[in-house]
Design an enzyme around this catalytic site. Structure first.
Site, PDB file in Angstrom:
ATOM      1  N   GLY A  14       0.826  -1.198   0.000  1.00  0.00           N
ATOM      2  CA  GLY A  14       0.000   0.000   0.000  1.00  0.00           C
ATOM      3  C   GLY A  14       0.854   1.239   0.000  1.00  0.00           C
ATOM      4  O   GLY A  14       2.086   1.164  -0.010  1.00  0.00           O
ATOM      5  N   VAL A  16       2.285   5.094   1.325  1.00  0.00           N
ATOM      6  CA  VAL A  16       2.902   5.586   2.561  1.00  0.00           C
ATOM      7  C   VAL A  16       1.819   6.055   3.532  1.00  0.00           C
ATOM      8  O   VAL A  16       0.848   6.698   3.127  1.00  0.00           O
ATOM      9  CB  VAL A  16       3.865   6.743   2.239  1.00  0.00           C
ATOM     10  CG1 VAL A  16       4.515   7.256   3.524  1.00  0.00           C
ATOM     11  CG2 VAL A  16       4.915   6.291   1.252  1.00  0.00           C
ATOM     12  N   ASP A  18      -0.479   4.503   5.037  1.00  0.00           N
ATOM     13  CA  ASP A  18      -1.796   3.862   4.999  1.00  0.00           C
ATOM     14  C   ASP A  18      -2.035   3.036   6.259  1.00  0.00           C
ATOM     15  O   ASP A  18      -3.157   2.603   6.506  1.00  0.00           O
ATOM     16  CB  ASP A  18      -1.925   2.957   3.765  1.00  0.00           C
ATOM     17  CG  ASP A  18      -2.297   3.740   2.514  1.00  0.00           C
ATOM     18  OD1 ASP A  18      -2.683   4.911   2.661  1.00  0.00           O
ATOM     19  OD2 ASP A  18      -2.192   3.191   1.408  1.00  0.00           O
ATOM     20  N   SER A  21       2.134  -0.933   9.128  1.00  0.00           N
ATOM     21  CA  SER A  21       2.825  -1.347  10.346  1.00  0.00           C
ATOM     22  C   SER A  21       1.894  -1.341  11.549  1.00  0.00           C
ATOM     23  O   SER A  21       1.956  -2.224  12.413  1.00  0.00           O
ATOM     24  CB  SER A  21       4.031  -0.442  10.612  1.00  0.00           C
ATOM     25  OG  SER A  21       4.983  -0.539   9.552  1.00  0.00           O
ATOM     26  N   ASP A 149     -12.516   5.052  10.848  1.00  0.00           N
ATOM     27  CA  ASP A 149     -12.965   5.938  11.919  1.00  0.00           C
ATOM     28  C   ASP A 149     -12.840   7.408  11.514  1.00  0.00           C
ATOM     29  O   ASP A 149     -13.557   8.259  12.046  1.00  0.00           O
ATOM     30  CB  ASP A 149     -12.163   5.672  13.193  1.00  0.00           C
ATOM     31  CG  ASP A 149     -10.655   5.755  12.958  1.00  0.00           C
ATOM     32  OD1 ASP A 149     -10.161   5.072  12.040  1.00  0.00           O
ATOM     33  OD2 ASP A 149      -9.975   6.490  13.699  1.00  0.00           O
ATOM     34  N   SER A 456     -21.224 -12.687 -22.334  1.00  0.00           N
ATOM     35  CA  SER A 456     -21.572 -14.092 -22.151  1.00  0.00           C
ATOM     36  C   SER A 456     -23.095 -14.238 -22.161  1.00  0.00           C
ATOM     37  O   SER A 456     -23.809 -13.420 -21.577  1.00  0.00           O
ATOM     38  CB  SER A 456     -21.005 -14.592 -20.815  1.00  0.00           C
ATOM     39  OG  SER A 456     -21.394 -15.915 -20.567  1.00  0.00           O
ATOM     40  N   SER A 528     -14.203 -11.688 -26.159  1.00  0.00           N
ATOM     41  CA  SER A 528     -13.181 -10.703 -26.563  1.00  0.00           C
ATOM     42  C   SER A 528     -13.544  -9.311 -26.055  1.00  0.00           C
ATOM     43  O   SER A 528     -13.876  -8.425 -26.842  1.00  0.00           O
ATOM     44  CB  SER A 528     -12.984 -10.711 -28.078  1.00  0.00           C
ATOM     45  OG  SER A 528     -14.204 -10.695 -28.780  1.00  0.00           O
TER      46      SER A 528
END
Length: 617
Positions: A14, A16, A18, A21, A149, A456, A528
């Site tokens: 992800g 910086v 986010d 850690s 939050d 489809s 396709s």
């Protein structure tokens, strides 16, 4: 295999800040997987930093520079277990300049946790890491929309982010995609379900990690055992083992059992497995990846490190010229054509030369820069390699062990690149077009390709079958190339990701062109979905002077869903399958189709008649 026996390797990814850690720290803390002295150290460091609460990110940020800057630089591995499963989590960096660390941290992962800040949504680094995760063959992606939050637990915001990510993921080869709204700081939906988001009916992150099924992700079909070491008794006291000759290594894929017939590559000698021993010498009735074992054969064969044991009728590809995606890992040098390196592949090493750099890839936009002359630190590109000795390999998407390698700089001994083999290189100099001795005008009929495209269950196959019948009845040679039929043979090795869909269309287009050149009408019927792929087939026909008729069977989605003969739409709506065209994968309508057929044009018989009239007009 039970959950207790399974090890799940997880990579976080992800942008910086986010909260990767923090999320891992919360997992460790709430699952009671940290010691008291570790928690005391975190609380002490948090106070020194002036934090109002225990900063759980410090559990993984081990470098001093990481703690000071509040970012992740190196890859930190954390181990923990619950009563149901064991985990190894790699906390990978979010900064763009540490892409190489993300690649190495995620290279062995079973599942990727991609964090998204609910306030910022999908960023460039989010796309970058999602692409890298699929490039590295990680089969399961879990998108954690963090900091819910801070957006007042908004369901609308969560669903907006999910939809934006799905649209990007539609271009990738994603097999399993799940979304979870969380707050890593407060612990909502991390270990237990939260009461803050009653609209969310899914499971908590930990429960999802405990339940995700990874056993079927292993390649148990292609038996591959690269020999690492030959074991022979070295002491006189081992008289009872004087004639023992075993071959030690780690099984790359597949299953091996005593009595199995095997072939030794590259020599080609065959034998049978007499015994398989686990570390310590315990005999095994069977062994599978990634077990480390010692194998003894019934015959004495000259086998050395770098050789591979496999099935006689299921062998890896052998070649010296390879196409591969590489990530450049060093800032001390650049990858450039004609450079020489040592290539390490399974247990074999050989000299290798970069023959050509095909393109540099922008992993944010997926744009291919074919004018690129080199690769620098953290850049990814496709190259053509030639090795001094043949490699025994499988494509990376089929086997992550026999399909990967690293490049080492001979001068410094440093690892400079990590690579993923896409397949053998087709040498341009050895492949030439052989002209026919007859002209198209000499043939009894003029060929063409009729390309039916649509969703489809739009009715393409029914129209194609009726058109083929009418053409043959009129004395016009024709053959129907049905998308489903071709996936039983010609395209049986392809999946349904964007790259595989493009290759599916390319192959069918090439076969259609050959039929048309032979004076037949090729009736191709396949979804396709991407306009660029269809236009490429059209351009190839036009360049060859062949007629190409694109027919768009424009049946509304709701009618296709109502038909749903295979039950695919229902499964896609239920989330059982992902990447289904029309639901979570786009269909790009043709812009210059020769014919557009709608339900107002009648049933398949009437629609085929309309195409027939157009062809013979």
């Amino acid at each position: 295999m039970t959950h207790e026996q399974q090890l799940l390797r997880v990579a976080t990814a992800g942008s910086v800040d986010d909260g990767k850690s923090t999320l891992i720290g919360r997992l460790l803390y709430d699952s009671k997987s940290i010691f008291e002295d570790q928690l005391e150290a975190v609380e002490r460091s948090s106070r020194e930093r002036g934090d109002e609460h225990a900063n759980l990110a410090l559990l993984t940020d081990g470098l001093r520079a990481e703690r000071e800057q509040g970012i992740t630089i190196d890859v930190a591995h954390r181990y923990f277990a619950t009563p149901r499963r064991k985990f190894v989590i790699a906390d990978t960096p979010g900064h763009e300049q540490y892409t190489r660390n993300m690649v190495t941290g995620a290279s062995t992962a079973d599942l990727a946790l991609i964090l998204v800040d609910a306030r910022n949504g999908i960023l460039e680094q989010t796309r970058r890491h999602a692409f890298l995760s699929t490039l590295l063959g990680i089969p399961h992606l879990v998108v954690c929309v963090n900091k819910m939050d801070l957006v007042d637990w908004s369901q609308e915001r969560f669903e907006t982010i999910c939809e934006e990510f799905r649209q990007f993921a539609a271009k990738l080869d994603v097999h399993d995609l799940t979304f979870v709204p969380v707050s890593a700081l407060k612990g909502d939906n991390i270990v237990t379900r939260t009461e803050s988001m009653p609209w969310y009916e899914g499971s908590s992150l930990l429960h999802l990690l405990e339940e995700v099924h990874v056993a079927s992700d292993r390649n148990l079909i292609d038996a591959r055992f690269p020999v690492q070491y030959v074991i022979r008794p070295q002491r006189q006291t081992d008289a009872d083992l004087h004639d023992f000759r075993g071959y030690a290594g780690t099984i790359a894929s597949g299953v091996f059992k005593p009595g199995d017939e095997v072939v030794v590559l590259p020599s080609g000698h065959t034998s049978r497995i007499a015994e398989i021993h686990a570390p310590g010498g315990a005999p095994l009735a069977e062994a599978f990846a990634p077990a480390a074992v010692c194998v003894r054969l019934t015959d004495d064969i000259d086998i050395a490190r770098g050789d591979t044991l496999c099935r006689p009728n299921n062998r890896p590809q052998v070649g010296q010229e390879l196409d591969a995606m590489v990530c450049w890992l060093t800032e001390q040098s650049e990858l450039s054509p004609d450079a020489n390196y040592t290539l390490l592949h399974t247990t074999r090493s050989t000299k290798a030369r970069v023959q050509r750099l095909d393109y540099r890839l922008d992993v944010n936009t997926l744009h291919r820069d074919e004018s690129a002359q080199s690769l620098r630190l953290n850049e990814i590109g496709r190259v053509q390699l030639r090795t001094q000795q043949p490699l025994l390999f499988d494509p990376y998407r089929r086997n992550r062990v026999t399909g990967s390698f690293i490049l080492v700089d001979d001068a410094t001994g440093n690892t400079v690149a990590a690579g993923m083999i896409t397949g053998p290189t087709l040498r341009e100099s050895a492949v030439v077009w052989h002209s026919a001795t007859i002209d198209r005008s000499d043939r009894a009929t003029a060929g063409a390709t009729v390309w039916l495209t649509g969703l489809s269950a739009s009715g393409k196959s029914s129209v194609a079958a009726e058109l083929e019948r009418r053409l043959v009845a009129a004395g016009i040679p024709a053959y129907r190339l049905d998308g489903d039929n071709l996936r039983h043979g010609l395209n049986a090795d392809l999946g349904f990701g964007a790259d595989d869909r493009a290759e599916n269309v390319r192959r069918v287009g090439a076969v259609s062109q050959l039929f048309a050149d032979a004076g037949m009408v090729a009736v191709a019927s396949l979804i396709s979905p991407y306009r660029e792929d269809r236009d490429r087939v059209r351009a190839a026909h036009e360049a060859a002077g062949l007629r190409f008729v694109e027919v768009f069977v424009d049946t509304p989605l709701e009618q296709c869903e109502a038909r749903d003969p295979k039950g695919m739409y229902a499964r896609a709506r239920a989330g059982e399958i992902t990447g289904f065209t029309g639901i979570d994968d786009p269909y790009e309508r043709p812009e210059r189709a020769e014919l557009v057929l709608t339900p107002d044009d009648g049933d398949p018989v009437a629609q085929a008649a309309a195409i027939m009239e157009y062809l013979t007009r």
